[in-house]
Scaffold this motif. Structure first.
Motif, PDB file in Angstrom:
ATOM      1  N   ASN A 129      19.685  -7.114  -7.387  1.00 29.85           N
ATOM      2  CA  ASN A 129      19.269  -7.869  -6.213  1.00 29.85           C
ATOM      3  C   ASN A 129      18.226  -7.142  -5.373  1.00 29.85           C
ATOM      4  OD1 ASN A 129      19.561 -10.139  -4.359  1.00 29.85           O
ATOM      5  ND2 ASN A 129      20.497  -8.657  -2.973  1.00 29.85           N
ATOM      6  N   ARG A 130      18.037  -5.858  -5.601  1.00 30.70           N
ATOM      7  CA  ARG A 130      17.207  -5.054  -4.707  1.00 30.70           C
ATOM      8  C   ARG A 130      16.265  -4.163  -5.513  1.00 30.70           C
ATOM      9  NH1 ARG A 130      17.597  -2.682   0.578  1.00 30.70           N
ATOM     10  NH2 ARG A 130      16.944  -0.514   0.583  1.00 30.70           N
ATOM     11  N   VAL A 131      15.031  -4.041  -5.018  1.00 28.97           N
ATOM     12  CA  VAL A 131      14.049  -3.107  -5.566  1.00 28.97           C
ATOM     13  C   VAL A 131      13.584  -2.242  -4.409  1.00 28.97           C
ATOM     14  CG1 VAL A 131      11.810  -2.849  -6.695  1.00 28.97           C
ATOM     15  CG2 VAL A 131      13.311  -4.750  -7.338  1.00 28.97           C
ATOM     16  N   GLU A 132      13.611  -0.915  -4.593  1.00 27.85           N
ATOM     17  CA  GLU A 132      13.222   0.033  -3.557  1.00 27.85           C
ATOM     18  C   GLU A 132      11.988   0.813  -3.978  1.00 27.85           C
ATOM     19  OE1 GLU A 132      17.632   1.343  -1.903  1.00 27.85           O
ATOM     20  OE2 GLU A 132      16.481   2.764  -3.101  1.00 27.85           O
ATOM     21  N   ALA A 133      11.260   1.264  -2.964  1.00 31.00           N
ATOM     22  CA  ALA A 133      10.138   2.178  -3.183  1.00 31.00           C
ATOM     23  C   ALA A 133      10.044   3.076  -1.964  1.00 31.00           C
ATOM     24  CB  ALA A 133       8.833   1.412  -3.366  1.00 31.00           C
ATOM     25  N   THR A 134       9.635   4.317  -2.183  1.00 34.94           N
ATOM     26  CA  THR A 134       9.348   5.213  -1.070  1.00 34.94           C
ATOM     27  C   THR A 134       7.955   5.781  -1.270  1.00 34.94           C
ATOM     28  OG1 THR A 134      10.197   7.240  -2.082  1.00 34.94           O
ATOM     29  CG2 THR A 134      11.787   5.896  -0.855  1.00 34.94           C
ATOM     30  N   THR A 135       7.358   6.192  -0.176  1.00 35.00           N
ATOM     31  CA  THR A 135       6.071   6.867  -0.238  1.00 35.00           C
ATOM     32  C   THR A 135       5.976   7.808   0.951  1.00 35.00           C
ATOM     33  OG1 THR A 135       3.698   6.575  -0.533  1.00 35.00           O
ATOM     34  CG2 THR A 135       4.777   5.108   1.055  1.00 35.00           C
ATOM     35  N   GLU A 136       5.162   8.828   0.813  1.00 40.53           N
ATOM     36  CA  GLU A 136       5.006   9.778   1.911  1.00 40.53           C
ATOM     37  C   GLU A 136       4.475   9.081   3.155  1.00 40.53           C
ATOM     38  OE1 GLU A 136       3.030  13.489   1.154  1.00 40.53           O
ATOM     39  OE2 GLU A 136       4.014  13.702  -0.793  1.00 40.53           O
ATOM     40  N   VAL A 137       4.917   9.564   4.297  1.00 39.11           N
ATOM     41  CA  VAL A 137       4.502   9.005   5.583  1.00 39.11           C
ATOM     42  C   VAL A 137       2.979   8.981   5.703  1.00 39.11           C
ATOM     43  CG1 VAL A 137       4.554   9.451   8.079  1.00 39.11           C
ATOM     44  CG2 VAL A 137       6.661   9.566   6.752  1.00 39.11           C
ATOM     45  N   GLU A 138       2.310   9.982   5.162  1.00 42.77           N
ATOM     46  CA  GLU A 138       0.854  10.061   5.262  1.00 42.77           C
ATOM     47  C   GLU A 138       0.128   9.128   4.290  1.00 42.77           C
ATOM     48  OE1 GLU A 138       2.804  12.815   4.878  1.00 42.77           O
ATOM     49  OE2 GLU A 138       2.751  13.457   6.969  1.00 42.77           O
ATOM     50  N   ASN A 139       0.815   8.572   3.312  1.00 41.83           N
ATOM     51  CA  ASN A 139       0.177   7.748   2.289  1.00 41.83           C
ATOM     52  C   ASN A 139       0.053   6.300   2.788  1.00 41.83           C
ATOM     53  OD1 ASN A 139      -0.795   6.516   0.005  1.00 41.83           O
ATOM     54  ND2 ASN A 139       0.684   7.465  -1.371  1.00 41.83           N
ATOM     55  N   ARG A 140      -0.889   6.083   3.680  1.00 40.55           N
ATOM     56  CA  ARG A 140      -1.085   4.765   4.309  1.00 40.55           C
ATOM     57  C   ARG A 140      -1.514   3.701   3.295  1.00 40.55           C
ATOM     58  NH1 ARG A 140       1.602   6.301   8.464  1.00 40.55           N
ATOM     59  NH2 ARG A 140       0.559   7.547  10.023  1.00 40.55           N
ATOM     60  N   ALA A 141      -2.312   4.067   2.308  1.00 41.55           N
ATOM     61  CA  ALA A 141      -2.773   3.088   1.321  1.00 41.55           C
ATOM     62  C   ALA A 141      -1.586   2.504   0.554  1.00 41.55           C
ATOM     63  CB  ALA A 141      -3.777   3.723   0.367  1.00 41.55           C
ATOM     64  N   GLU A 142      -0.653   3.350   0.136  1.00 40.43           N
ATOM     65  CA  GLU A 142       0.517   2.859  -0.598  1.00 40.43           C
ATOM     66  C   GLU A 142       1.412   2.031   0.311  1.00 40.43           C
ATOM     67  OE1 GLU A 142       3.431   2.336  -3.717  1.00 40.43           O
ATOM     68  OE2 GLU A 142       1.271   2.344  -3.469  1.00 40.43           O
ATOM     69  N   GLN A 143       1.534   2.405   1.570  1.00 39.06           N
ATOM     70  CA  GLN A 143       2.328   1.597   2.496  1.00 39.06           C
ATOM     71  C   GLN A 143       1.733   0.196   2.630  1.00 39.06           C
ATOM     72  OE1 GLN A 143       3.376   3.749   6.180  1.00 39.06           O
ATOM     73  NE2 GLN A 143       2.987   5.635   5.028  1.00 39.06           N
ATOM     74  N   ARG A 144       0.415   0.095   2.762  1.00 43.61           N
ATOM     75  CA  ARG A 144      -0.239  -1.219   2.848  1.00 43.61           C
ATOM     76  C   ARG A 144      -0.020  -2.014   1.561  1.00 43.61           C
ATOM     77  NH1 ARG A 144      -4.179   1.896   5.229  1.00 43.61           N
ATOM     78  NH2 ARG A 144      -5.423   1.934   3.327  1.00 43.61           N
ATOM     79  N   ALA A 145      -0.133  -1.353   0.408  1.00 43.19           N
ATOM     80  CA  ALA A 145       0.058  -2.044  -0.871  1.00 43.19           C
ATOM     81  C   ALA A 145       1.474  -2.602  -0.982  1.00 43.19           C
ATOM     82  CB  ALA A 145      -0.241  -1.100  -2.040  1.00 43.19           C
ATOM     83  N   LEU A 146       2.463  -1.810  -0.596  1.00 41.05           N
ATOM     84  CA  LEU A 146       3.848  -2.282  -0.658  1.00 41.05           C
ATOM     85  C   LEU A 146       4.072  -3.457   0.284  1.00 41.05           C
ATOM     86  CD1 LEU A 146       5.640   1.166  -0.864  1.00 41.05           C
ATOM     87  CD2 LEU A 146       5.721  -0.625  -2.619  1.00 41.05           C
ATOM     88  N   GLU A 147       3.548  -3.364   1.491  1.00 44.85           N
ATOM     89  CA  GLU A 147       3.726  -4.453   2.455  1.00 44.85           C
ATOM     90  C   GLU A 147       3.039  -5.729   1.977  1.00 44.85           C
ATOM     91  OE1 GLU A 147       2.417  -2.536   6.057  1.00 44.85           O
ATOM     92  OE2 GLU A 147       4.253  -1.327   6.155  1.00 44.85           O
ATOM     93  N   LYS A 148       1.834  -5.619   1.426  1.00 41.70           N
ATOM     94  CA  LYS A 148       1.130  -6.793   0.893  1.00 41.70           C
ATOM     95  C   LYS A 148       1.876  -7.393  -0.295  1.00 41.70           C
ATOM     96  CE  LYS A 148      -3.638  -5.588   2.059  1.00 41.70           C
ATOM     97  NZ  LYS A 148      -4.944  -5.244   1.444  1.00 41.70           N
ATOM     98  N   ALA A 149       2.605  -6.556  -1.036  1.00 43.56           N
ATOM     99  CA  ALA A 149       3.361  -7.026  -2.201  1.00 43.56           C
ATOM    100  C   ALA A 149       4.694  -7.656  -1.801  1.00 43.56           C
ATOM    101  CB  ALA A 149       3.599  -5.878  -3.177  1.00 43.56           C
ATOM    102  N   GLY A 150       5.026  -7.660  -0.508  1.00 41.02           N
ATOM    103  CA  GLY A 150       6.248  -8.311  -0.047  1.00 41.02           C
ATOM    104  C   GLY A 150       7.388  -7.386   0.290  1.00 41.02           C
ATOM    105  N   PHE A 151       7.181  -6.083   0.243  1.00 43.23           N
ATOM    106  CA  PHE A 151       8.227  -5.132   0.587  1.00 43.23           C
ATOM    107  C   PHE A 151       8.373  -5.035   2.104  1.00 43.23           C
ATOM    108  CE2 PHE A 151       7.546  -4.019  -3.727  1.00 43.23           C
ATOM    109  CZ  PHE A 151       8.665  -3.315  -4.162  1.00 43.23           C
ATOM    110  N   VAL A 152       9.594  -4.740   2.547  1.00 43.15           N
ATOM    111  CA  VAL A 152       9.916  -4.592   3.958  1.00 43.15           C
ATOM    112  C   VAL A 152      10.138  -3.107   4.255  1.00 43.15           C
ATOM    113  CG1 VAL A 152      11.621  -5.144   5.750  1.00 43.15           C
ATOM    114  CG2 VAL A 152      10.964  -6.881   4.060  1.00 43.15           C
ATOM    115  N   ARG A 153       9.482  -2.623   5.282  1.00 43.42           N
ATOM    116  CA  ARG A 153       9.660  -1.227   5.713  1.00 43.42           C
ATOM    117  C   ARG A 153      11.035  -1.105   6.367  1.00 43.42           C
ATOM    118  NH1 ARG A 153       5.669   2.890   8.149  1.00 43.42           N
ATOM    119  NH2 ARG A 153       7.036   4.257   9.325  1.00 43.42           N
ATOM    120  N   GLU A 154      11.817  -0.121   5.904  1.00 42.27           N
ATOM    121  CA  GLU A 154      13.178   0.052   6.420  1.00 42.27           C
ATOM    122  C   GLU A 154      13.338   1.272   7.314  1.00 42.27           C
ATOM    123  OE1 GLU A 154      15.861  -2.119   3.079  1.00 42.27           O
ATOM    124  OE2 GLU A 154      15.422  -0.009   2.727  1.00 42.27           O
ATOM    125  N   GLY A 155      12.519   2.276   7.151  1.00 42.78           N
ATOM    126  CA  GLY A 155      12.648   3.456   7.992  1.00 42.78           C
ATOM    127  C   GLY A 155      12.097   4.696   7.319  1.00 42.78           C
TER     128      GLY A 155
END
Length: 183
Positions: A129-155
């Motif tokens: 039911n769940r797919v997770e991903a993490t990325t370094e706080v400084e990796n803004r490009a990957e954070q944008r990619a995950l958010e555009k792909a439908g992932f929700v930032r959890e903390g």
């Protein structure tokens, strides 16, 4: 639904995920074992150079507990996506995913689409039911990619990973079936 095809509205010849072939092994080794190819956020030091070849020979980099696929753009390999099973409770699991792109493939939306296709593939072919991903706080490009792909930032996960002589904080993301329209 064909989970290997680009999302509606994607340009012809868009991103496609496919199993790794023997001819991809040099690329996959470079993405995981070469500092220039892996990039700033994916270089964790040299390791066993035969590891991926053994995994490919044993099970084609695909198993019930995880795997690797090659995202391609216009038929050319662009990197790798991976996933592995992670326990979330006594009887529950989720998928933890990762992505590494070739330097020339970064910054063109390939990562966003590869994440989206991988999630679609995992939800279509497994019951998790769940797919997770993490990325370094400084990796803004990957954070944008995950958010555009439908992932929700959890903390933020403090001191989560050790890279380049320092403990690094990561941002945790997830998507569940109901977020992705598969609930």
């Amino acid at each position: 639904m064909d989970v290997h095809r680009p999302a509606a509205g994607a340009a012809p010849g868009g991103v496609v995920l496919r199993p790794a072939g023997e001819s991809d092994l040099d690329l996959l080794e470079a993405l995981t074992n070469d500092p220039d190819t892996a990039g700033e956020y994916q270089w964790f030091g040299w390791h066993d150079p035969g590891y991926l070849r053994r995994r490919w020979r044993d099970h084609g980099l695909l198993s019930a507990d995880g795997g690797m696929l090659v995202p391609t753009m216009d038929g050319r390999p662009a990197g790798l996506v991976s996933w592995h099973r992670t326990r979330t409770g006594p009887q529950a699991y989720c998928w933890k995913i990762g992505l590494v792109l070739l330097p020339e493939a970064r910054g063109h939306g390939i990562g966003t689409e590869a994440h989206r296709l991988l999630v679609r593939y995992l939800f279509a072919h497994t019951q998790f039911n769940r797919v997770e991903a993490t990325t370094e706080v400084e990796n803004r490009a990957e954070q944008r990619a995950l958010e555009k792909a439908g992932f929700v930032r959890e903390g933020v996960l403090r001191g989560f990973d050790f890279r380049d002589g320092q403990w690094r904080d990561h941002v945790q993301y997830s998507v569940i079936r109901s977020d992705f329209g598969d609930g």
